[in-house]
Design a protein around this motif. Sequence first.
Motif, mmCIF file in Angstrom:
data_model
loop_
_atom_site.group_PDB
_atom_site.id
_atom_site.type_symbol
_atom_site.label_atom_id
_atom_site.label_comp_id
_atom_site.label_asym_id
_atom_site.label_seq_id
_atom_site.Cartn_x
_atom_site.Cartn_y
_atom_site.Cartn_z
ATOM 1 N N GLY A 147 0.893 -1.398 0.176
ATOM 2 C CA GLY A 147 0.051 -0.227 0.417
ATOM 3 C C GLY A 147 0.840 1.100 -0.179
ATOM 4 N N GLN A 148 2.414 0.968 0.682
ATOM 5 C CA GLN A 148 2.852 2.054 0.633
ATOM 6 C C GLN A 148 3.326 2.434 -0.935
ATOM 7 O OE1 GLN A 148 6.038 1.608 2.976
ATOM 8 N NE2 GLN A 148 5.046 0.745 4.718
ATOM 9 N N ARG A 149 3.766 1.714 -2.341
ATOM 10 C CA ARG A 149 3.700 1.963 -3.672
ATOM 11 C C ARG A 149 3.184 1.113 -3.995
ATOM 12 N NH1 ARG A 149 9.185 -0.331 -3.391
ATOM 13 N NH2 ARG A 149 9.376 1.464 -5.523
ATOM 14 N N PRO A 150 1.807 1.223 -3.960
ATOM 15 C CA PRO A 150 0.662 0.390 -4.943
ATOM 16 C C PRO A 150 1.395 -0.077 -6.582
ATOM 17 C CG PRO A 150 -0.004 2.070 -4.433
ATOM 18 C CD PRO A 150 1.139 1.699 -3.809
ATOM 19 N N HIS A 151 1.668 1.559 -7.079
ATOM 20 C CA HIS A 151 2.487 1.542 -8.455
ATOM 21 C C HIS A 151 3.325 0.616 -8.741
ATOM 22 C CE1 HIS A 151 4.340 4.121 -6.538
ATOM 23 N NE2 HIS A 151 5.869 4.211 -7.214
ATOM 24 N N ALA A 152 4.294 0.048 -7.364
ATOM 25 C CA ALA A 152 6.226 -0.763 -8.167
ATOM 26 C C ALA A 152 5.406 -1.781 -8.582
ATOM 27 C CB ALA A 152 6.411 -0.595 -6.746
ATOM 28 N N VAL A 153 6.522 -2.708 -9.225
ATOM 29 C CA VAL A 153 6.294 -4.413 -9.285
ATOM 30 C C VAL A 153 6.897 -4.752 -8.113
ATOM 31 C CG1 VAL A 153 7.935 -5.471 -11.077
ATOM 32 C CG2 VAL A 153 6.815 -3.151 -11.807
ATOM 33 N N TRP A 154 5.809 -5.117 -7.688
ATOM 34 C CA TRP A 154 5.977 -6.638 -6.547
ATOM 35 C C TRP A 154 6.235 -8.027 -6.964
ATOM 36 C CZ3 TRP A 154 7.348 -4.469 -1.652
ATOM 37 C CH2 TRP A 154 7.067 -2.577 -1.731
ATOM 38 N N THR A 155 7.349 -8.168 -6.983
ATOM 39 C CA THR A 155 7.504 -9.738 -7.201
ATOM 40 C C THR A 155 7.242 -10.450 -5.374
ATOM 41 O OG1 THR A 155 10.184 -9.845 -6.502
ATOM 42 C CG2 THR A 155 8.828 -9.641 -9.102
ATOM 43 N N VAL A 156 7.554 -11.469 -5.093
ATOM 44 C CA VAL A 156 7.183 -12.416 -4.090
ATOM 45 C C VAL A 156 8.407 -11.835 -3.617
ATOM 46 C CG1 VAL A 156 7.297 -14.919 -4.855
ATOM 47 C CG2 VAL A 156 6.693 -15.037 -3.022
ATOM 48 N N GLU A 157 9.610 -12.023 -4.068
ATOM 49 C CA GLU A 157 11.069 -12.410 -4.219
ATOM 50 C C GLU A 157 10.919 -10.713 -3.343
ATOM 51 O OE1 GLU A 157 10.709 -15.538 -6.647
ATOM 52 O OE2 GLU A 157 10.582 -12.885 -7.558
ATOM 53 N N ASP A 158 10.265 -10.035 -3.535
ATOM 54 C CA ASP A 158 10.671 -8.275 -3.235
ATOM 55 C C ASP A 158 10.184 -8.425 -1.819
ATOM 56 O OD1 ASP A 158 12.000 -6.916 -5.520
ATOM 57 O OD2 ASP A 158 9.873 -6.836 -6.532
ATOM 58 N N LEU A 159 8.916 -8.924 -2.248
ATOM 59 C CA LEU A 159 8.048 -8.892 -0.520
ATOM 60 C C LEU A 159 9.029 -9.969 0.452
ATOM 61 C CD1 LEU A 159 4.536 -9.567 -1.823
ATOM 62 C CD2 LEU A 159 5.641 -7.295 -1.289
ATOM 63 N N ALA A 160 9.352 -10.975 0.638
ATOM 64 C CA ALA A 160 9.968 -11.696 0.873
ATOM 65 C C ALA A 160 11.287 -11.490 1.736
ATOM 66 C CB ALA A 160 10.022 -13.329 0.800
ATOM 67 N N ARG A 161 11.856 -9.869 0.663
ATOM 68 C CA ARG A 161 13.659 -9.682 0.938
ATOM 69 C C ARG A 161 13.267 -8.484 2.242
ATOM 70 N NH1 ARG A 161 14.622 -7.939 -3.727
ATOM 71 N NH2 ARG A 161 15.164 -10.238 -3.944
ATOM 72 N N ALA A 162 11.897 -8.006 1.780
ATOM 73 C CA ALA A 162 11.201 -6.334 2.521
ATOM 74 C C ALA A 162 11.514 -7.507 4.663
ATOM 75 C CB ALA A 162 10.549 -6.158 2.339
ATOM 76 N N PHE A 163 10.927 -8.659 4.334
ATOM 77 C CA PHE A 163 10.356 -9.104 5.554
ATOM 78 C C PHE A 163 11.734 -9.954 5.956
ATOM 79 C CE2 PHE A 163 5.984 -8.132 4.205
ATOM 80 C CZ PHE A 163 5.637 -7.574 5.402
#
Length: 236
Positions: A147-163
């Motif tokens: 929700g902070q950047r809904p326009h960004a290209v979010w992959t499951v790898e990006d999400l996992a890295r963030a957490f």
Amino acid sequence: MRDDLVGWVVSGRKRLSKPIGEARFNTGQVFVIPRATQWDMLNEPVPGGHYEARMMAFSPQTVERFHDRFGQFVGTPAVQGCASSAADDAFLTTFGHATAALLDPEASHAVREHRALEVLLLLAERGLVFAPMRELDWTDRVHRLVGQRPHAVWTVEDLARAFHLSVSTLQRRLSEEGTSASRCVREVRLEAAMALLQGSSLHVSEIAARCGYDSHSRFSAAFRQRFGYAPSHLRP
């Protein structure tokens, strides 16, 4: 609801409904709606008049700091569904001070947080407490991040890295909650699009781009599938 919300009906009536029931808040009532709940919302004007409400959302970090500072409410059950209180003089004064601080560009972050905590404290003394942040599930955490950047290209790898998780761990945790990374991203983008359609004058193509869709047709198809009607239904 992505954040805990407190507001009061200045004029008219607010109705929150779901298949199991309905809650109504009339003029002069405070409404308290916790995060991670979902409602059909209807704002009804007074006969011959209008609907007006004042609302304030609280980030999970602010709610967490409230619990850290006021440990005496640890035994108070968190609000489930929704709740109400009276918009009496004490509430209006406290809410007004918080609103003034939040809108003041010269107010410090410390002052703004202090005023926001005063609102939470007043409600807590009336038995209305939001759940601490540590109770967020993984679906909600992903929703907040995207929700902070809904326009960004979010992959499951990006999400996992963030957490700071492995991809397989994040996928497993989301699966246990009945969802997936791609579904979370799509849901946040479409909810953001709905908010922009209802609260801005942007063209549909611009809203699609801001919500991560490079194709107007793909955006319209996804929106229709999620909400049951095309974006043009809200933007003739």
